[in-house]
Design a protein around this motif. Structure first.
Motif, PDB file in Angstrom:
ATOM      1  N   TYR A  92       0.838  -1.206   0.000  1.00 44.54           N
ATOM      2  CA  TYR A  92       0.000   0.000   0.000  1.00 44.54           C
ATOM      3  C   TYR A  92       0.872   1.255   0.000  1.00 44.54           C
ATOM      4  O   TYR A  92       0.601   2.214  -0.730  1.00 44.54           O
ATOM      5  N   SER A  95       2.382   1.974  -3.350  1.00 44.30           N
ATOM      6  CA  SER A  95       1.436   2.468  -4.344  1.00 44.30           C
ATOM      7  C   SER A  95       0.881   3.850  -4.020  1.00 44.30           C
ATOM      8  O   SER A  95       0.199   4.443  -4.863  1.00 44.30           O
ATOM      9  N   VAL A  96       1.142   4.362  -2.819  1.00 45.80           N
ATOM     10  CA  VAL A  96       0.562   5.645  -2.415  1.00 45.80           C
ATOM     11  C   VAL A  96       1.637   6.682  -2.094  1.00 45.80           C
ATOM     12  O   VAL A  96       1.549   7.841  -2.515  1.00 45.80           O
ATOM     13  N   CYS A 398      -1.902   6.137   4.250  1.00 46.28           N
ATOM     14  CA  CYS A 398      -2.249   5.770   2.868  1.00 46.28           C
ATOM     15  C   CYS A 398      -3.748   5.928   2.616  1.00 46.28           C
ATOM     16  O   CYS A 398      -4.168   6.390   1.543  1.00 46.28           O
ATOM     17  N   LEU A 402      -4.887   8.658  -0.237  1.00 44.54           N
ATOM     18  CA  LEU A 402      -5.539   8.175  -1.453  1.00 44.54           C
ATOM     19  C   LEU A 402      -6.966   8.699  -1.571  1.00 44.54           C
ATOM     20  O   LEU A 402      -7.449   8.942  -2.689  1.00 44.54           O
ATOM     21  N   ARG A 405      -6.250  12.139  -2.938  1.00 41.99           N
ATOM     22  CA  ARG A 405      -5.650  12.137  -4.274  1.00 41.99           C
ATOM     23  C   ARG A 405      -6.581  11.544  -5.328  1.00 41.99           C
ATOM     24  O   ARG A 405      -6.623  12.015  -6.471  1.00 41.99           O
TER      25      ARG A 405
END
Length: 472
Positions: A92, A95-96, A398, A402, A405
């Motif tokens: 995670y 990916s963030v 995260c 997210l 974002r």
């Protein structure tokens, strides 16, 4: 690429079947994995430790630790269903936030899982020796403890570690199914304890409820207070994050991951509070806090020596299931870091027969067995909490990043009040982290400085994501 390194696309998957884990698990396997990891040494030993620090308010300490972990569990549930690949908090974060922070989280997870496995293996060895000695069987002392504790090697700890590794190498589904059986056995034993202890419940044993106050402080040379107890009993809760590492091996991740993560946390919180209430209500906390086996002590005091023996025996069943799930999580984090190129890529090969990473699982088992065989319990257990707390903080961050974002990203499970939950997870974990002993935090810092050296010297230049960015 950001200043914190490249960010792995959320849709990124393994490139080929040789490096892809096989989906074989259902929701009931995941709940059992979570309960198997969470219900272990903590419930058998930390009830007494928590009572010594907080008195009867250890019940509240369990609730507070459970609440912090519940926030983290909700964040995990959204992230795991959004990114249903193996690796848990490491994946995670990659990916963030970025690769560099992901490496720190992965390095911390390696610390968490490996030390937890080794510590539980040493604890299991102690239970086994006591069990055998009560039956009149005495083993050579040199083979029952580490060199630092006066022996040669803790052979039972080594053997249980290697046996569990062998079970995992036989196949994920097979080991998960065995774990279900072990979980049923130990939950039955805990339920029996509550049933036998509750009739002796005396409200007078709960007074004063909070004899040392709420805030962690030093009193009489010992750390006291509800929050001091919460920082300790937190160890009894973590393990549900191992469920998130199974995302890639789950048949229906959108449904099963949220059931497994949240379900296992709910079940374990209820179990812990029920057991703590029954134990504290049955006898004074001052006596309970001095015992290394508080549940067995309660039953013996109440005149149930046979039941006490059974509960102690159930601990022998409980602890290997914790090792199994923690070692499973450890091998999957190792596997994904190798698949990303941050560790030797050859370690990420998956067996076509079992669909699991045999080499990395075997190496994990050998490493855990080595630590368990040659180091004392206190030497290997104290750092485990720090690694877990860093992972929980990262997942809470995260979740919120997210949501800000990519608010329109399709989410199978949407965490309620994400900014409140994420903040609760971060603030709660930071407070618990700050409550750890100074020497523990120092050693944790040293561990991560070593990890960053490995990253900048070896892993950064070999990262598959970095090579992809340079090729582009």
């Amino acid at each position: 690429m950001t200043i914190l390194g490249p960010i792995k696309p959320i849709e990124s998957q393994a490139a080929d079947a040789a490096h892809r884990l096989r989906p074989t698990l259902s929701w009931y396997h995941l709940i059992a994995l979570g309960v198997g990891a969470i219900v272990g040494t903590g419930i058998y030993t930390l009830t007494g430790v928590g009572a010594e620090r907080a008195g009867p308010a250890v019940i509240l300490a369990f609730a507070i630790a459970g609440a912090v972990c519940a926030c983290a569990a909700l964040a995990y549930a959204e992230m795991a269903t959004l990114i249903p690949t193996s690796g848990s908090a490491y994946t995670y974060t990659y990916s963030v936030i970025g690769e560099t922070v992901a490496w720190v989280v992965g390095w911390s997870l390696i610390l968490e899982y490996s030390l937890a496995c080794s510590a539980v293996a040493v604890g299991w060895s102690g239970y086994l020796v006591g069990w055998l000695q009560s039956a009149g069987v005495w083993l050579p002392e040199a083979l029952l403890s580490s060199p630092h504790a006066g022996g040669l090697v803790n052979m039972p700890a080594v053997l249980v570690s290697l046996t569990v590794a062998g079970l995992l190498m036989a196949g994920t589904r097979e080991s998960a199914t065995l774990n279900i059986v072990l979980v049923i056995i130990k939950l039955t034993a805990l339920a029996a304890f509550v049933v036998m202890a509750l009739p002796a419940f005396d409200i007078a044993n709960l007074k004063p409820f909070m004899p040392y106050g709420f805030i962690s402080h030093v009193e009489g040379g010992e750390t006291r207070g509800v929050m001091a107890a919460a920082a300790v009993v937190f160890f009894a809760f973590y393990g549900f994050d191992a469920v998130a590492t199974s995302a890639e091996e789950t048949r229906n991740p959108g449904r099963d991951l949220k059931i497994g993560i949240i379900g296992s946390m709910a079940v374990c919180t209820l179990i812990y509070m029920a057991v703590a209430l029954a134990a504290i209500g049955a006898m004074p906390y001052t006596a309970l806090g001095k015992s290394p086996e508080p549940l067995a002590l309660v039953l013996r005091t109440l005149g149930h020596p046979g039941a006490s023996y059974i509960v102690a025996g159930a601990a022998l069943v409980a602890l290997p299931s914790v090792i199994l799930v923690m070692m499973y999580g450890q091998s999957r984090v190792f596997f994904v870091m190798a698949r990303d190129g941050l560790l030797p890529h050859g370690l990420a090969k998956v067996s076509p027969r079992t669909g699991s990473p045999l080499l990395i699982t075997g190496l994990t088992g050998v490493f855990v067995a080595g630590v368990a065989g040659f180091f004392r319990l206190d030497e290997i257990a104290e750092l485990a909490n720090a690694g877990t707390l860093i992972a929980f903080i990262a997942v809470g961050a995260c979740l919120m990043i997210l949501r800000k974002r990519a608010p329109d990203l399709e989410r199978v499970f949407r965490c309620p009040a994400p900014y409140l939950v994420g903040t609760g997870a971060i603030v709660g974990c930071v407070y618990l982290l700050a409550s750890l002993p100074t020497h523990t935090l120092t050693r944790f810092l040293i561990w991560n400085l070593i990890g960053l050296a490995v990253y900048f010297v070896y892993s950064r230049s070999r990262s598959l994501m970095k090579k992809g960015h340079e090729a582009a």
